[in-house]
Design a protein around this motif. Structure first.
Motif, PDB file in Angstrom:
ATOM      1  N   LYS A   2      36.764  -9.387  -2.011  1.00  0.00           N
ATOM      2  CA  LYS A   2      37.738  -8.400  -1.573  1.00  0.00           C
ATOM      3  C   LYS A   2      37.589  -6.902  -2.616  1.00  0.00           C
ATOM      4  CE  LYS A   2      41.095 -11.501  -0.094  1.00  0.00           C
ATOM      5  NZ  LYS A   2      42.497 -12.043  -0.119  1.00  0.00           N
ATOM      6  N   LEU A  26      33.300   0.883   5.701  1.00  0.00           N
ATOM      7  CA  LEU A  26      33.763  -0.200   5.181  1.00  0.00           C
ATOM      8  C   LEU A  26      35.016  -0.760   6.069  1.00  0.00           C
ATOM      9  CD1 LEU A  26      33.796   0.513   1.324  1.00  0.00           C
ATOM     10  CD2 LEU A  26      32.005  -0.886   2.733  1.00  0.00           C
ATOM     11  N   PRO A  59      41.059  -5.577   0.276  1.00  0.00           N
ATOM     12  CA  PRO A  59      40.235  -4.300   0.255  1.00  0.00           C
ATOM     13  C   PRO A  59      41.018  -3.288   0.349  1.00  0.00           C
ATOM     14  CG  PRO A  59      39.252  -6.226   1.362  1.00  0.00           C
ATOM     15  CD  PRO A  59      40.761  -6.408   1.376  1.00  0.00           C
ATOM     16  N   MET A 152      27.276   2.944  -0.395  1.00  0.00           N
ATOM     17  CA  MET A 152      26.990   2.020   0.485  1.00  0.00           C
ATOM     18  C   MET A 152      25.769   1.280   0.017  1.00  0.00           C
ATOM     19  SD  MET A 152      29.475   1.635   2.796  1.00  0.00           S
ATOM     20  CE  MET A 152      28.813   0.716   3.904  1.00  0.00           C
ATOM     21  N   PHE A 155      26.604  -1.129  -2.753  1.00  0.00           N
ATOM     22  CA  PHE A 155      27.530  -2.262  -2.279  1.00  0.00           C
ATOM     23  C   PHE A 155      26.497  -3.336  -1.528  1.00  0.00           C
ATOM     24  CE2 PHE A 155      31.000   0.894  -1.840  1.00  0.00           C
ATOM     25  CZ  PHE A 155      31.385   1.007  -3.013  1.00  0.00           C
ATOM     26  N   GLU A 156      25.499  -2.782  -0.909  1.00  0.00           N
ATOM     27  CA  GLU A 156      24.810  -3.660  -0.049  1.00  0.00           C
ATOM     28  C   GLU A 156      23.871  -4.633  -1.034  1.00  0.00           C
ATOM     29  OE1 GLU A 156      23.041  -1.256   2.623  1.00  0.00           O
ATOM     30  OE2 GLU A 156      24.675  -0.862   4.167  1.00  0.00           O
ATOM     31  N   TYR A 160      28.295  -6.771  -2.244  1.00  0.00           N
ATOM     32  CA  TYR A 160      29.652  -6.756  -2.049  1.00  0.00           C
ATOM     33  C   TYR A 160      29.928  -6.657  -0.842  1.00  0.00           C
ATOM     34  CZ  TYR A 160      30.008  -5.299  -7.117  1.00  0.00           C
ATOM     35  OH  TYR A 160      29.995  -5.226  -8.292  1.00  0.00           O
ATOM     36  N   ILE A 161      29.119  -6.168   0.461  1.00  0.00           N
ATOM     37  CA  ILE A 161      29.548  -6.140   1.623  1.00  0.00           C
ATOM     38  C   ILE A 161      28.455  -6.828   2.485  1.00  0.00           C
ATOM     39  CG2 ILE A 161      30.736  -4.095   1.366  1.00  0.00           C
ATOM     40  CD1 ILE A 161      28.407  -2.242   2.509  1.00  0.00           C
TER      41      ILE A 161
END
Length: 161
Positions: A2, A26, A59, A152, A155-156, A160-161
């Motif tokens: 989250k 997101l 989130p 992004m 995060f990838e 994280y996502i």
């Protein structure tokens, strides 16, 4: 995970644009000063800190309001500080607020001073201290249009996502 993103920023950096783009990519909400103050004024929460802690249970992206410090002990929080060259910020404010150079410069300086005072008053820390953030984004160097893509990708990469 989250993921909760806090985004502190100097005035005129375009951080709200980055937050909006991230929010769309997101599919998470952005909470700003007006939203948080409304929750406190509607007596849903006793304090902004309480409201921020409650919002961060899911989130989201939180702009300013000392959220980086309020949520500093949480593992799922990424604290970002957005900066830019002063002249670039003045130009952005001239365009977005339809002001002349002197008016925009005064607004940039006044708003930055208010944000620094607010942060110090509520945390006892210096606003913008690099030690309080996981990442610093300079929109003058990176380009405002690239910052959400940079985040992004990050995060990838870290899943994280």
């Amino acid at each position: 995970m989250k993921l909760v993103i806090t985004m502190s920023r100097r005035f005129g950096t375009g951080a709200s644009v980055i937050a909006k783009e991230l929010s769309e990519q997101l599919d998470i909400p952005v909470y700003d000063k007006a939203y948080i103050e409304q929750k406190v004024n509607d007596h849903m929460y006793d304090s902004e800190a309480e409201a921020i802690r409650k919002l961060a249970e899911k989130p989201c992206i939180i702009l300013g309001r000392c959220a980086s410090d309020i949520l500093k002990d949480r593992m799922n929080v990424l604290n970002i500080f957005v900066c830019a060259d002063k002249e670039d910020r003045i130009k952005r404010i001239m365009e977005t607020k339809n002001l002349n150079h002197d008016e925009a410069k005064e607004l940039v300086e006044k708003t930055d001073e208010q944000r620094a005072s607010y942060y110090y008053e509520h945390t006892g820390k210096t606003w913008g201290d690099v030690n309080d953030y996981h990442m610093i984004l300079d929109t003058s160097q990176l380009g405002l249009e690239n910052c959400s893509d940079i985040l992004m990708h990050y995060f990838e990469k870290l899943e994280y996502i």
